[in-house]
Design an enzyme around this catalytic site. Structure first.
Site, short mmCIF file in Angstrom:
data_model
loop_
_atom_site.label_atom_id
_atom_site.label_comp_id
_atom_site.label_asym_id
_atom_site.label_seq_id
_atom_site.Cartn_x
_atom_site.Cartn_y
_atom_site.Cartn_z
N SER A 1 0.81 -1.22 0.00
CA SER A 1 0.00 0.00 0.00
C SER A 1 0.84 1.26 0.00
CB SER A 1 -0.94 0.01 1.22
OG SER A 1 -1.88 -1.02 1.12
N SER B 1 0.87 6.89 1.17
CA SER B 1 0.38 5.54 0.87
C SER B 1 -0.52 5.58 -0.36
CB SER B 1 -0.37 4.97 2.08
OG SER B 1 -1.50 5.78 2.39
N TYR B 2 -1.00 4.42 -0.77
CA TYR B 2 -1.79 4.30 -1.99
C TYR B 2 -2.99 5.25 -1.94
CZ TYR B 2 -3.81 1.87 -6.03
OH TYR B 2 -4.31 1.56 -7.26
N PRO B 3 -3.15 6.14 -2.94
CA PRO B 3 -4.16 7.20 -2.82
C PRO B 3 -5.56 6.82 -3.30
CG PRO B 3 -2.83 7.57 -4.77
CD PRO B 3 -2.29 6.33 -4.13
#
Length: 470
Positions: free
Chosen positions: A153, A335-337
């Site tokens: 992530s 982190s993963y948006p």
């Protein structure tokens, strides 16, 4: 020595992951398509020394389309596109020759590790890569496992190394759900686009009917926009009047009082109330009430909230904000948006993410105070089962990111810090006045939280909220 092919979704992502796993000891060269690089190094994999080749695709490898004869608008009834018309997979960008590139790099490899984005689209790309690569890879011995899927992530050393140590398998059902969505989009979109384009041609002289497209997702959204636009256009404003009083006590500054009737729509009646009220020379205090209240710390940040604030408070369009967020992600800053989740998993290391921010001059004192006194557990939000909330993963400065990159990163970081702060407690005082026969009210608020040192992140969140509501 056996060879492991690793494939990421974007060239920048492949470079970042390879740099972390190789600890910088890698060689790189451009692939045959000129768009994707290949990063090579030696390392350990499932207990053996192997040669790693890390590369990437550029989004989807394949796209869906009808076979040639159904692309003739004049000879094909749009209704046939719903059922009779067969579809086929084609390369999404033929100029990249992505299938050939993957086959060249995958030829003779023994294992493949898929580092595609951890969402349904990424899962679908996993199988697009496998369809291209598996036929040219070395055949497994017996039941030997050769296909692995990395789940991550954020692009941090810890997250990438953990993903490499806990490899799983790609999810075919999620990939098939994307195939189904793509086919529905193609059949519905093309059928309705052709139907309404041909239907409207020549009917309205001022209408450009060369192409009137229909999108299964975009058209309902357009309907919401049109409905809202119609309401705004049909709204008939009506004039109203209010009474506003100001009172002074000796040399103190004046207080502005709000009328309990709020407003009236008749000017003569408003004038009557004004005349009656002006006859009184004093405002009499009827009651004073005090009540302790709290403004809750915000929920952890998801994509919708990030884009809403970026649009309303930072002046960034959603598409622009998402492009910046994806760049921050691939560079390892956040982190993963893309996530619907507003609840941190129990094993998420909040303190480690907070420690990354101890040297930033804007919020260092707040962060140090939280770490020394103990962070407050974030509010329980919604767990969509996809990715953790959007979180800063690495310290950054304005000079590093610059412009909109820094502004979005700053908001994400301040929001994260605010989720760990105490709720903002304040005392609300309500004073009721009577002036002549009319009643007025004044409301004041005073912060009473003992955690004064945390107020900068709370007040920042409050300022952004005020900007949104203007």
């Amino acid at each position: 020595m056996k060879t492991v092919l690793m494939v990421a979704e974007k060239p920048s992502l492949a470079q970042s992951i390879a740099k972390i796993l190789s600890r910088g000891n890698m060689s790189s060269h451009k692939g045959l398509n000129g768009a994707c690089s290949v990063h090579e190094y030696t390392g350990s994999f499932i207990g053996q020394c192997v040669h790693f080749k890390m590369t990437s695709v550029c989004g989807h490898v394949m796209t869906l389309d009808f076979i040639g004869k159904y692309n003739n608008w004049d000879k094909v009834d749009p209704a046939e596109l719903f059922s009779k018309a067969p579809t086929e997979k084609k390369e999404a960008n033929p100029k990249l020759t992505m299938v050939k590139f993957l086959q060249v790099e995958g030829r003779g490899c023994d294992y493949i590790v898929l580092w595609l984005d951890c969402d349904k689209e990424g899962e679908n790309i996993c199988f697009e890569v496998l369809d291209a690569v598996l036929p040219v890879m070395n055949k497994p011995r017996g039941t030997e496992k050769t296909v692995y899927r990395a789940k991550f992530s954020s692009i941090t050393d810890t997250d990438i190394c953990n993903a490499m140590n806990c490899l799983g398998e790609p999810n075919r059902n999620e990939a098939l759900s994307v195939d189904a969505r793509q086919e529905l989009d193609l059949r519905i979109g093309c059928a309705f686009t052709r139907f309404q384009t041909k239907y409207f041609q020549g009917k309205y002289g001022n209408l450009d009917s060369s192409l009137i497209s229909f999108g299964p997702c975009q058209t309902p959204t357009l309907g919401f926009c049109v409905e809202r636009h119609d309401k705004i256009q049909s709204f008939k404003p009506e004039t109203y009047w209010v009474l506003q009083a100001k009172v002074n006590h000796e040399k103190e500054s004046s207080l502005t009082l709000e009328w309990d009737r709020v407003r009236v729509f008749d000017r003569e009646i408003a004038q009557m109330f004004l005349n009656i009220t002006k006859m009184a020379r004093e405002a009499k205090v009827e009651s004073v009430s005090k009540k302790e209240k709290a403004k809750q710390r915000p929920l952890a940040l998801n994509t919708v909230e990030m884009l809403r604030v970026a649009s309303a408070a930072l002046g960034m369009g959603p598409q622009h904000a998402m492009q910046i967020a994806e760049r921050l992600y691939t560079q390892g800053y956040i982190s993963y948006p893309r996530t619907e989740t507003t609840h941190y998993p129990e094993n998420f290391d909040l303190k480690e993410s907070l420690r990354q921010q101890t040297n930033n001059p804007y919020w260092a004192e707040t962060v140090k105070a939280l770490l020394s006194e103990g962070v407050n557990r974030p509010r329980k939000g919604h767990d969509a089962g996809d990715h953790p909330p959007i979180t800063p993963m690495r310290a950054a400065t304005e000079a590093e990111l610059g412009g909109d990159g820094w502004r979005l990163y700053e908001y994400i970081t301040r929001h994260f810090i605010a989720t760990l702060c105490a709720d903002c407690k304040y005392l609300q005082t309500t004073i009721s006045f009577i002036i002549g026969p009319e009643h007025f009210t004044c409301v004041g608020k005073m912060v009473i939280s003992p955690e004064e040192k945390h107020n900068d992140c709370i007040s920042r969140d409050r300022r952004i909220h005020r900007e949104e509501t203007k």
